[in-house]
Design a protein around this motif. Structure first.
Motif, PDB file in Angstrom:
ATOM      1  N   UNK A  97      28.897  74.665  77.820  1.00  0.00           N
ATOM      2  CA  UNK A  97      28.041  75.588  77.081  1.00  0.00           C
ATOM      3  C   UNK A  97      28.486  75.680  75.620  1.00  0.00           C
ATOM      4  N   UNK A  98      29.779  75.774  75.374  1.00  0.00           N
ATOM      5  CA  UNK A  98      30.284  75.898  74.004  1.00  0.00           C
ATOM      6  C   UNK A  98      30.019  74.627  73.201  1.00  0.00           C
ATOM      7  N   UNK A  99      30.242  73.476  73.818  1.00  0.00           N
ATOM      8  CA  UNK A  99      29.978  72.212  73.123  1.00  0.00           C
ATOM      9  C   UNK A  99      28.485  72.095  72.798  1.00  0.00           C
ATOM     10  N   UNK A 100      27.643  72.450  73.748  1.00  0.00           N
ATOM     11  CA  UNK A 100      26.197  72.424  73.540  1.00  0.00           C
ATOM     12  C   UNK A 100      25.794  73.427  72.463  1.00  0.00           C
ATOM     13  N   UNK A 101      26.376  74.596  72.477  1.00  0.00           N
ATOM     14  CA  UNK A 101      26.086  75.626  71.490  1.00  0.00           C
ATOM     15  C   UNK A 101      26.411  75.119  70.079  1.00  0.00           C
ATOM     16  N   UNK A 102      27.573  74.499  69.927  1.00  0.00           N
ATOM     17  CA  UNK A 102      27.939  73.921  68.636  1.00  0.00           C
ATOM     18  C   UNK A 102      26.968  72.828  68.215  1.00  0.00           C
ATOM     19  N   UNK A 103      26.576  71.990  69.157  1.00  0.00           N
ATOM     20  CA  UNK A 103      25.618  70.925  68.877  1.00  0.00           C
ATOM     21  C   UNK A 103      24.281  71.497  68.397  1.00  0.00           C
ATOM     22  N   UNK A 104      23.827  72.549  69.048  1.00  0.00           N
ATOM     23  CA  UNK A 104      22.558  73.151  68.643  1.00  0.00           C
ATOM     24  C   UNK A 104      22.651  73.770  67.247  1.00  0.00           C
ATOM     25  N   UNK A 105      23.803  74.330  66.898  1.00  0.00           N
ATOM     26  CA  UNK A 105      23.986  74.794  65.518  1.00  0.00           C
ATOM     27  C   UNK A 105      23.795  73.621  64.553  1.00  0.00           C
ATOM     28  N   UNK A 106      24.365  72.489  64.885  1.00  0.00           N
ATOM     29  CA  UNK A 106      24.250  71.297  64.034  1.00  0.00           C
ATOM     30  C   UNK A 106      22.824  70.772  63.983  1.00  0.00           C
ATOM     31  N   UNK A 107      22.033  71.081  65.008  1.00  0.00           N
ATOM     32  CA  UNK A 107      20.634  70.655  65.066  1.00  0.00           C
ATOM     33  C   UNK A 107      19.700  71.654  64.378  1.00  0.00           C
ATOM     34  N   UNK A 108      20.268  72.731  63.838  1.00  0.00           N
ATOM     35  CA  UNK A 108      19.465  73.679  63.077  1.00  0.00           C
ATOM     36  C   UNK A 108      19.225  75.024  63.721  1.00  0.00           C
ATOM     37  N   UNK A 109      19.711  75.243  64.929  1.00  0.00           N
ATOM     38  CA  UNK A 109      19.552  76.547  65.561  1.00  0.00           C
ATOM     39  C   UNK A 109      20.504  77.541  64.909  1.00  0.00           C
ATOM     40  N   UNK A 110      20.058  78.807  64.826  1.00  0.00           N
ATOM     41  CA  UNK A 110      20.874  79.861  64.224  1.00  0.00           C
ATOM     42  C   UNK A 110      20.731  81.106  65.090  1.00  0.00           C
ATOM     43  N   UNK A 111      21.820  81.587  65.625  1.00  0.00           N
ATOM     44  CA  UNK A 111      21.769  82.762  66.494  1.00  0.00           C
ATOM     45  C   UNK A 111      22.245  84.022  65.777  1.00  0.00           C
ATOM     46  N   UNK A 112      22.080  84.062  64.465  1.00  0.00           N
ATOM     47  CA  UNK A 112      22.507  85.210  63.677  1.00  0.00           C
ATOM     48  C   UNK A 112      21.594  86.418  63.788  1.00  0.00           C
ATOM     49  N   UNK A 113      20.433  86.262  64.413  1.00  0.00           N
ATOM     50  CA  UNK A 113      19.509  87.367  64.649  1.00  0.00           C
ATOM     51  C   UNK A 113      19.168  87.400  66.132  1.00  0.00           C
ATOM     52  N   UNK A 114      18.626  88.508  66.592  1.00  0.00           N
ATOM     53  CA  UNK A 114      18.241  88.604  68.009  1.00  0.00           C
ATOM     54  C   UNK A 114      17.195  87.556  68.385  1.00  0.00           C
TER      55      UNK A 114
END
Length: 159
Positions: A97-114
């Motif tokens: 999950x953590x590796x995937x989460x980091x990958x998604x950040x690199x793909x442009x996802x941002x979880x800084x908002x709800x």
């Protein structure tokens, strides 16, 4: 992380992450994942984000939007061990999950908002389902279940 290989099934983690890479819409040129302990992730967090304390994942993309992903990701085995116990699943699943989460950040996802967090967690669950692991967030009431520092952007330094 010294001795970490014996603490979890690295082969399973590697296979599943490779499967997850195929589910990302953006091409991936290079990705490296470093599994570290609390001390190392705390040092990385301080150095790259100026933040104190441990975190689950730090992403270091070296490419911009629209380009093939080239990135280094650091994930914390100590945080994963604690969270896996709390969630009642295997350490490997939390590390994935953590590796995937980091990958998604690199793909442009941002979880800084709800709304951003909800979209990112939905994408994580979609990918985890697609590779046969099953969802993590579908059964959780909080959309902020993975609490971490934002990705370090534009640093270009490996963790």
């Amino acid at each position: 992380m010294p001795g970490a290989e014996g603490a979890f099934d690295l082969a399973w983690l590697t296979r599943r992450f490779s499967d997850a890479l195929k589910q990302i819409a953006r091409p991936v040129a290079r990705i490296s994942v470093l599994i570290v302990d609390d001390d190392r992730i705390t040092a990385l967090n301080r150095r790259h984000l100026g933040a104190e304390g441990t975190t689950d994942v730090l992403a270091f993309p070296t490419t911009g939007p629209g380009e093939a992903i080239d990135a280094d990701i650091a994930i914390c085995a100590d945080v994963a061990r604690r969270q896996a116990k709390q969630r009642g699943h295997r350490l490997e699943r939390e590390l994935l999950l953590y590796a995937l989460h980091g990958l998604l950040h690199c793909a442009g996802f941002d979880d800084g908002s709800e709304p951003g967090a909800a979209a990112m967690h939905a994408e994580e669950d979609r990918i985890l389902r697609a590779i046969g692991v099953g969802p993590v967030f579908a059964d959780e009431s909080s959309s902020r279940a993975v609490g971490h520092a934002p990705a370090a952007r534009g640093r270009g330094e490996a963790p």
